[in-house]
Design a protein around this motif. Structure first.
Motif, PDB file in Angstrom:
ATOM      1  N   ASP A   1     -27.419 -24.045  17.407  1.00 34.94           N
ATOM      2  CA  ASP A   1     -28.554 -23.215  17.071  1.00 34.94           C
ATOM      3  C   ASP A   1     -28.320 -22.505  15.570  1.00 34.94           C
ATOM      4  N   ALA A   2     -26.981 -22.917  15.243  1.00 41.62           N
ATOM      5  CA  ALA A   2     -26.759 -22.334  13.747  1.00 41.62           C
ATOM      6  C   ALA A   2     -25.673 -22.938  13.124  1.00 41.62           C
ATOM      7  N   LEU A   3     -25.671 -22.877  11.796  1.00 38.97           N
ATOM      8  CA  LEU A   3     -24.582 -23.511  10.994  1.00 38.97           C
ATOM      9  C   LEU A   3     -23.887 -22.223  10.273  1.00 38.97           C
ATOM     10  N   GLU A   4     -22.657 -22.444  10.295  1.00 44.54           N
ATOM     11  CA  GLU A   4     -21.960 -21.427   9.540  1.00 44.54           C
ATOM     12  C   GLU A   4     -21.158 -21.963   8.438  1.00 44.54           C
ATOM     13  N   CYS A   5     -21.271 -21.489   7.147  1.00 44.85           N
ATOM     14  CA  CYS A   5     -20.605 -22.092   6.144  1.00 44.85           C
ATOM     15  C   CYS A   5     -19.946 -20.873   5.060  1.00 44.85           C
ATOM     16  N   ASP A   6     -19.023 -21.074   4.499  1.00 48.21           N
ATOM     17  CA  ASP A   6     -18.371 -20.252   3.428  1.00 48.21           C
ATOM     18  C   ASP A   6     -18.678 -20.888   2.043  1.00 48.21           C
ATOM     19  N   ILE A   7     -19.128 -19.809   1.193  1.00 52.83           N
ATOM     20  CA  ILE A   7     -19.412 -20.241   0.030  1.00 52.83           C
ATOM     21  C   ILE A   7     -18.397 -19.434  -1.258  1.00 52.83           C
ATOM     22  N   ARG A   8     -18.360 -20.446  -2.096  1.00 49.30           N
ATOM     23  CA  ARG A   8     -17.700 -19.874  -3.290  1.00 49.30           C
ATOM     24  C   ARG A   8     -18.475 -20.361  -4.832  1.00 49.30           C
ATOM     25  N   LEU A   9     -18.146 -19.594  -5.736  1.00 48.09           N
ATOM     26  CA  LEU A   9     -18.908 -19.742  -6.947  1.00 48.09           C
ATOM     27  C   LEU A   9     -17.861 -20.689  -8.003  1.00 48.09           C
ATOM     28  N   THR A  10     -18.589 -21.723  -8.670  1.00 49.71           N
ATOM     29  CA  THR A  10     -17.945 -22.522  -9.390  1.00 49.71           C
ATOM     30  C   THR A  10     -17.734 -21.880 -10.947  1.00 49.71           C
ATOM     31  N   ALA A  11     -17.041 -22.415 -11.732  1.00 52.77           N
ATOM     32  CA  ALA A  11     -16.951 -21.941 -13.137  1.00 52.77           C
ATOM     33  C   ALA A  11     -18.186 -21.959 -13.914  1.00 52.77           C
ATOM     34  N   ASP A  12     -19.028 -22.782 -13.445  1.00 52.85           N
ATOM     35  CA  ASP A  12     -20.589 -23.191 -14.272  1.00 52.85           C
ATOM     36  C   ASP A  12     -21.554 -22.578 -13.315  1.00 52.85           C
ATOM     37  N   GLY A  13     -21.246 -21.638 -12.004  1.00 50.25           N
ATOM     38  CA  GLY A  13     -22.124 -20.825 -11.626  1.00 50.25           C
ATOM     39  C   GLY A  13     -22.875 -21.295 -10.345  1.00 50.25           C
ATOM     40  N   HIS A  14     -22.343 -22.479  -9.508  1.00 46.35           N
ATOM     41  CA  HIS A  14     -22.978 -22.885  -8.681  1.00 46.35           C
ATOM     42  C   HIS A  14     -22.493 -22.328  -7.362  1.00 46.35           C
ATOM     43  N   LEU A  15     -23.247 -22.243  -6.263  1.00 52.39           N
ATOM     44  CA  LEU A  15     -22.632 -21.932  -4.840  1.00 52.39           C
ATOM     45  C   LEU A  15     -22.346 -23.243  -4.207  1.00 52.39           C
ATOM     46  N   VAL A  16     -21.074 -23.220  -3.720  1.00 60.78           N
ATOM     47  CA  VAL A  16     -20.461 -24.545  -3.146  1.00 60.78           C
ATOM     48  C   VAL A  16     -19.901 -24.150  -1.787  1.00 60.78           C
ATOM     49  N   CYS A  17     -19.920 -24.922  -0.600  1.00 61.34           N
ATOM     50  CA  CYS A  17     -19.409 -24.609   0.733  1.00 61.34           C
ATOM     51  C   CYS A  17     -17.911 -25.209   0.433  1.00 61.34           C
ATOM     52  N   VAL A  18     -17.217 -24.361   0.450  1.00 65.36           N
ATOM     53  CA  VAL A  18     -15.742 -24.660   0.396  1.00 65.36           C
ATOM     54  C   VAL A  18     -15.088 -23.161   1.004  1.00 65.36           C
ATOM     55  N   HIS A  19     -14.126 -23.374   2.085  1.00 64.48           N
ATOM     56  CA  HIS A  19     -13.647 -22.172   2.552  1.00 64.48           C
ATOM     57  C   HIS A  19     -12.255 -21.651   1.668  1.00 64.48           C
ATOM     58  N   ASP A  20     -11.450 -22.579   1.291  1.00 67.32           N
ATOM     59  CA  ASP A  20     -10.179 -21.786   0.414  1.00 67.32           C
ATOM     60  C   ASP A  20     -10.408 -21.624  -0.848  1.00 67.32           C
ATOM     61  N   ARG A  21      -9.636 -20.601  -1.453  1.00 71.01           N
ATOM     62  CA  ARG A  21      -9.681 -20.312  -2.660  1.00 71.01           C
ATOM     63  C   ARG A  21      -9.324 -21.752  -3.724  1.00 71.01           C
ATOM     64  N   THR A  22      -8.345 -22.684  -3.084  1.00 71.44           N
ATOM     65  CA  THR A  22      -8.233 -23.837  -3.959  1.00 71.44           C
ATOM     66  C   THR A  22      -8.638 -24.960  -3.305  1.00 71.44           C
ATOM     67  N   VAL A  23      -8.877 -26.020  -3.846  1.00 70.15           N
ATOM     68  CA  VAL A  23      -9.087 -27.252  -3.429  1.00 70.15           C
ATOM     69  C   VAL A  23      -8.286 -28.215  -2.572  1.00 70.15           C
ATOM     70  N   ASN A  24      -6.931 -27.913  -2.743  1.00 73.58           N
ATOM     71  CA  ASN A  24      -5.831 -28.599  -2.400  1.00 73.58           C
ATOM     72  C   ASN A  24      -5.770 -28.960  -0.841  1.00 73.58           C
ATOM     73  N   ARG A  25      -6.296 -27.912   0.144  1.00 67.76           N
ATOM     74  CA  ARG A  25      -6.043 -28.617   1.460  1.00 67.76           C
ATOM     75  C   ARG A  25      -7.109 -29.771   1.891  1.00 67.76           C
ATOM     76  N   THR A  26      -8.350 -29.175   1.335  1.00 67.84           N
ATOM     77  CA  THR A  26      -9.647 -30.057   1.832  1.00 67.84           C
ATOM     78  C   THR A  26     -10.188 -31.103   0.768  1.00 67.84           C
ATOM     79  N   SER A  27      -9.392 -31.414  -0.013  1.00 66.36           N
ATOM     80  CA  SER A  27      -9.829 -32.602  -1.011  1.00 66.36           C
ATOM     81  C   SER A  27      -8.465 -33.274  -1.556  1.00 66.36           C
ATOM     82  N   ASN A  28      -8.797 -34.376  -2.349  1.00 66.42           N
ATOM     83  CA  ASN A  28      -7.565 -35.115  -2.911  1.00 66.42           C
ATOM     84  C   ASN A  28      -7.395 -34.573  -4.423  1.00 66.42           C
TER      85      ASN A  28
END
Length: 276
Positions: free
Chosen positions: A35-62
């Motif tokens: 019925d709905a989608l949940e997302c976490d958002i963070r702001l990049t250094a150049d002002g874009h809202l991105v769907c990332v949960h963690d403070r760092t990219v380490n766990r969910t990226s390379n």
């Protein structure tokens, strides 16, 4: 037993099957009938809202690094999905990174704008629960950016005649109050992860804000949900993945179940509820 089915919200998409916060995860959740989608958002250094949960990219990226210190182009250059395949096949692979980069929707970074666009183009109503992550170096700028994006889509105002598909959530009471000031009619949810007096909650967030406890906390304190609802607030619960947890939520009168397993949760609810 009850005939009222709670809303099923896909936590970071269908994150049990696809890499969290990727387009593939959300498309899978939509296909599963969420019925709905949940997302976490963070702001990049150049002002874009991105769907990332963690403070760092380490766990969910390379890659490595803090999301707020990286620009969108840097984040888009990372592989956000191959870790999931390795984890499913071999368990936790620790600090290892994939040798082959997946270039499908399972590995692309997802911006909030893109997720909004996907939902806007669907042929059925699907809501979005947007969690702003705090603390952050950008403070209230996250909510201000979210409010601007909502305005662009015409989703910043919520009325019975024209409801917004978006609701904002946060563990930060300050962020919830800030969003209420920016978009007074937008549905809001205050996330809680520890037991606190309902009177204290009332003092932290405006009237009408839904309250969302952890399912384990609700299981240990079943009357907590009753007290929340007695104050005229909706009860949302996270993260609900098992039949036992679903039963706890139904008994507590929850309106919303946030789950990593939207397809399975829908099937379990169907088996537990009396047809209307």
């Amino acid at each position: 037993m009850t005939s009222l089915r709670p809303q099923v919200v896909a936590h970071r998409g269908a994150s049990d099957r696809e890499p969290e916060h990727t387009l593939a995860a959300y498309l899978q959740a939509i296909e599963a009938g969420a019925d709905a989608l949940e997302c976490d958002i963070r702001l990049t250094a150049d002002g874009h809202l991105v769907c990332v949960h963690d403070r760092t990219v380490n766990r969910t990226s390379n890659g490595t690094g803090i999301v707020s210190t990286l620009e969108l182009a840097q984040l888009e250059g990372l592989d956000w999905g191959s870790w999931k395949k390795l984890s499913q096949e071999h368990g936790d692979y620790g600090t290892e990174v994939p040798d082959v980069v997946d270039t499908s929707d399972r590995s692309h970074l997802l911006t909030l704008r893109k997720l909004f666009s996907v939902v806007a183009d669907l042929d059925r109503p699907v809501q979005i629960a947007v969690e702003t992550k705090h603390p952050t170096r950008y403070g209230g700028l996250v909510e201000r950016k979210l409010a601007r994006l909502l305005q662009e889509f015409g989703w910043d105002r919520h009325t019975p005649e024209k409801p917004s598909p978006v609701r904002m959530m946060s563990f930060s009471a300050l962020a919830v109050r800030r969003m209420h000031a920016l978009a007074p009619t937008l549905p809001l949810v205050y996330l809680v992860e520890r037991r606190m007096p309902v009177a204290m909650i009332d003092g932290q967030v405006p009237a009408g804000v839904a309250i969302a406890p952890d399912v384990e906390m609700l299981a240990l304190n079943p009357r907590f949900g009753e007290r929340i609802r007695a104050r005229g607030r909706e009860l949302h619960v996270w993260t609900v993945d098992t039949p036992e947890q679903i039963r706890v939520c139904l008994d507590a009168g929850a309106s919303v179940l946030i789950t990593n397993k939207p397809a399975e949760t829908r099937k379990t609810l169907a088996s537990m509820l009396v047809p209307a």
